[in-house]
Design a protein around this motif. Structure first.
Motif, PDB file in Angstrom:
ATOM      1  N   THR A 134       0.840  -1.198   0.000  1.00 25.42           N
ATOM      2  CA  THR A 134       0.000   0.000   0.000  1.00 25.42           C
ATOM      3  C   THR A 134       0.875   1.249   0.000  1.00 25.42           C
ATOM      4  O   THR A 134       2.029   1.209   0.431  1.00 25.42           O
ATOM      5  CB  THR A 134      -0.929   0.042   1.224  1.00 25.42           C
ATOM      6  N   PHE A 135       0.306   2.352  -0.472  1.00 26.70           N
ATOM      7  CA  PHE A 135       1.027   3.624  -0.541  1.00 26.70           C
ATOM      8  C   PHE A 135       0.252   4.723   0.152  1.00 26.70           C
ATOM      9  O   PHE A 135      -0.973   4.793   0.039  1.00 26.70           O
ATOM     10  CB  PHE A 135       1.224   4.051  -2.004  1.00 26.70           C
ATOM     11  N   THR A 136       0.990   5.606   0.833  1.00 24.52           N
ATOM     12  CA  THR A 136       0.459   6.860   1.347  1.00 24.52           C
ATOM     13  C   THR A 136       1.379   7.956   0.844  1.00 24.52           C
ATOM     14  O   THR A 136       2.577   7.939   1.131  1.00 24.52           O
ATOM     15  CB  THR A 136       0.415   6.882   2.889  1.00 24.52           C
ATOM     16  N   ASN A 137       0.827   8.888   0.071  1.00 22.91           N
ATOM     17  CA  ASN A 137       1.616  10.003  -0.455  1.00 22.91           C
ATOM     18  C   ASN A 137       1.158  11.287   0.220  1.00 22.91           C
ATOM     19  O   ASN A 137       0.106  11.828  -0.101  1.00 22.91           O
ATOM     20  CB  ASN A 137       1.439  10.105  -1.979  1.00 22.91           C
ATOM     21  N   ASN A 138       1.957  11.754   1.180  1.00 21.88           N
ATOM     22  CA  ASN A 138       1.654  12.990   1.890  1.00 21.88           C
ATOM     23  C   ASN A 138       2.386  14.184   1.295  1.00 21.88           C
ATOM     24  O   ASN A 138       2.416  15.248   1.910  1.00 21.88           O
ATOM     25  CB  ASN A 138       2.056  12.853   3.371  1.00 21.88           C
ATOM     26  N   CYS A 139       2.973  14.029   0.117  1.00 18.28           N
ATOM     27  CA  CYS A 139       3.788  15.091  -0.490  1.00 18.28           C
ATOM     28  C   CYS A 139       2.948  16.160  -1.198  1.00 18.28           C
ATOM     29  O   CYS A 139       3.455  17.243  -1.467  1.00 18.28           O
ATOM     30  CB  CYS A 139       4.786  14.498  -1.485  1.00 18.28           C
ATOM     31  N   GLY A 140       1.717  15.847  -1.540  1.00 13.20           N
ATOM     32  CA  GLY A 140       0.888  16.819  -2.244  1.00 13.20           C
ATOM     33  C   GLY A 140       1.030  16.753  -3.751  1.00 13.20           C
ATOM     34  O   GLY A 140       0.251  17.363  -4.473  1.00 13.20           O
ATOM     35  N   SER A 141       2.024  16.035  -4.238  1.00 16.80           N
ATOM     36  CA  SER A 141       2.193  15.828  -5.679  1.00 16.80           C
ATOM     37  C   SER A 141       3.041  14.578  -5.867  1.00 16.80           C
ATOM     38  O   SER A 141       3.559  14.010  -4.912  1.00 16.80           O
ATOM     39  CB  SER A 141       2.862  17.031  -6.336  1.00 16.80           C
ATOM     40  N   GLY A 142       3.204  14.174  -7.110  1.00 18.05           N
ATOM     41  CA  GLY A 142       3.988  12.990  -7.432  1.00 18.05           C
ATOM     42  C   GLY A 142       3.128  11.744  -7.513  1.00 18.05           C
ATOM     43  O   GLY A 142       1.994  11.721  -7.010  1.00 18.05           O
ATOM     44  N   THR A 143       3.672  10.731  -8.162  1.00 19.49           N
ATOM     45  CA  THR A 143       2.968   9.471  -8.362  1.00 19.49           C
ATOM     46  C   THR A 143       3.780   8.329  -7.772  1.00 19.49           C
ATOM     47  O   THR A 143       4.910   8.090  -8.208  1.00 19.49           O
ATOM     48  CB  THR A 143       2.759   9.204  -9.879  1.00 19.49           C
ATOM     49  N   PRO A 144       3.226   7.617  -6.795  1.00 14.57           N
ATOM     50  CA  PRO A 144       3.925   6.434  -6.283  1.00 14.57           C
ATOM     51  C   PRO A 144       4.041   5.385  -7.388  1.00 14.57           C
ATOM     52  O   PRO A 144       3.075   5.122  -8.109  1.00 14.57           O
ATOM     53  CB  PRO A 144       3.018   5.936  -5.160  1.00 14.57           C
ATOM     54  N   MET A 145       5.215   4.792  -7.507  1.00 18.98           N
ATOM     55  CA  MET A 145       5.474   3.773  -8.521  1.00 18.98           C
ATOM     56  C   MET A 145       5.920   2.493  -7.835  1.00 18.98           C
ATOM     57  O   MET A 145       6.757   2.535  -6.930  1.00 18.98           O
ATOM     58  CB  MET A 145       6.572   4.237  -9.472  1.00 18.98           C
ATOM     59  N   LEU A 146       5.387   1.369  -8.297  1.00 19.19           N
ATOM     60  CA  LEU A 146       5.854   0.048  -7.888  1.00 19.19           C
ATOM     61  C   LEU A 146       6.218  -0.688  -9.170  1.00 19.19           C
ATOM     62  O   LEU A 146       5.364  -0.892 -10.041  1.00 19.19           O
ATOM     63  CB  LEU A 146       4.776  -0.720  -7.114  1.00 19.19           C
ATOM     64  N   ILE A 147       7.500  -1.046  -9.287  1.00 19.34           N
ATOM     65  CA  ILE A 147       8.050  -1.619 -10.511  1.00 19.34           C
ATOM     66  C   ILE A 147       8.661  -2.982 -10.187  1.00 19.34           C
ATOM     67  O   ILE A 147       9.312  -3.146  -9.158  1.00 19.34           O
ATOM     68  CB  ILE A 147       9.174  -0.712 -11.090  1.00 19.34           C
ATOM     69  N   GLN A 148       8.475  -3.925 -11.097  1.00 18.74           N
ATOM     70  CA  GLN A 148       9.173  -5.214 -11.008  1.00 18.74           C
ATOM     71  C   GLN A 148       9.675  -5.529 -12.414  1.00 18.74           C
ATOM     72  O   GLN A 148       8.879  -5.765 -13.328  1.00 18.74           O
ATOM     73  CB  GLN A 148       8.247  -6.313 -10.503  1.00 18.74           C
ATOM     74  N   GLY A 149      10.996  -5.487 -12.575  1.00 18.66           N
ATOM     75  CA  GLY A 149      11.576  -5.681 -13.906  1.00 18.66           C
ATOM     76  C   GLY A 149      11.064  -4.607 -14.848  1.00 18.66           C
ATOM     77  O   GLY A 149      11.094  -3.429 -14.523  1.00 18.66           O
ATOM     78  N   PRO A 150      10.531  -5.007 -16.007  1.00 20.76           N
ATOM     79  CA  PRO A 150      10.016  -4.010 -16.955  1.00 20.76           C
ATOM     80  C   PRO A 150       8.549  -3.647 -16.726  1.00 20.76           C
ATOM     81  O   PRO A 150       7.971  -2.891 -17.496  1.00 20.76           O
ATOM     82  CB  PRO A 150      10.171  -4.736 -18.306  1.00 20.76           C
ATOM     83  N   ASN A 151       7.944  -4.167 -15.645  1.00 16.45           N
ATOM     84  CA  ASN A 151       6.506  -4.016 -15.429  1.00 16.45           C
ATOM     85  C   ASN A 151       6.166  -2.997 -14.350  1.00 16.45           C
ATOM     86  O   ASN A 151       6.726  -3.045 -13.245  1.00 16.45           O
ATOM     87  CB  ASN A 151       5.888  -5.360 -15.040  1.00 16.45           C
ATOM     88  N   VAL A 152       5.235  -2.116 -14.641  1.00 19.56           N
ATOM     89  CA  VAL A 152       4.661  -1.212 -13.649  1.00 19.56           C
ATOM     90  C   VAL A 152       3.533  -1.981 -12.977  1.00 19.56           C
ATOM     91  O   VAL A 152       2.539  -2.339 -13.624  1.00 19.56           O
ATOM     92  CB  VAL A 152       4.128   0.086 -14.296  1.00 19.56           C
TER      93      VAL A 152
END
Length: 156
Positions: free
Chosen positions: A24-42
């Motif tokens: 899970t992700f929590t983005n408290n920055c107010g901008s930006g996109t959390p990314m989860l990557i495995q090899g070439p896959n988003v």
């Protein structure tokens, strides 16, 4: 008939004990996109990701614009979530600032539904909880619980 019943029961038992992990992700920055990557896959751009089986060698970072696809130029979280089969063979997660990665935003992680309270935060370029060189292995946070989940937070 009996073999069909037995097969159905076995599949139900195996399914009930299948390995799963959630990120899970929590983005408290107010901008930006959390990314989860495995090899070439988003795998995720901020939504909860569920792995039906081990999640091996995945990376996460907050894409704020200048990050490369593999998190170059940004604070990187590296993780493997896997049920242990022998002592010491379970999950491991860390924060990396080894070049070409560098501090971009405060980032942290914590395990839940197993190893609760185990995790790390990095709030500055000189944080001691991140890899700065490959020999900083003491910053890895291990978890030996089955089906453990991971919460990642940006800008605590």
């Amino acid at each position: 008939m009996f073999s069909l019943l037995l097969s159905t029961v076995l599949l139900a038992v195996i399914g009930a004990h299948a390995e799963t992990h959630e990120v899970t992700f929590t983005n408290n920055c107010g901008s930006g996109t959390p990314m989860l990557i495995q090899g070439p896959n988003v795998l995720s751009t901020g939504g909860t990701y569920v792995s039906n089986g081990p999640l091996i060698s995945a990376i996460a970072y907050l894409q704020t614009g200048p990050c490369g696809f593999n998190g170059e130029g940004c604070t990187l979280i590296e993780t493997t979530l896997v049920n242990p089969t022998t002592p010491g063979s379970g999950s491991s997660t860390d924060i990396s600032l080894i070049p070409p990665h560098s501090f971009s935003v405060s980032s942290g992680f914590g395990y839940f539904s197993g190893c609760d309270g185990a995790g790390a935060d990095c709030t500055s370029a000189d944080c001691t909880t991140a890899f700065h060189q490959s020999t900083d292995t003491q910053v890895q946070v291990a978890c030996q619980a089955d089906n453990v989940n991971l919460a990642i937070t940006f800008c605590d």
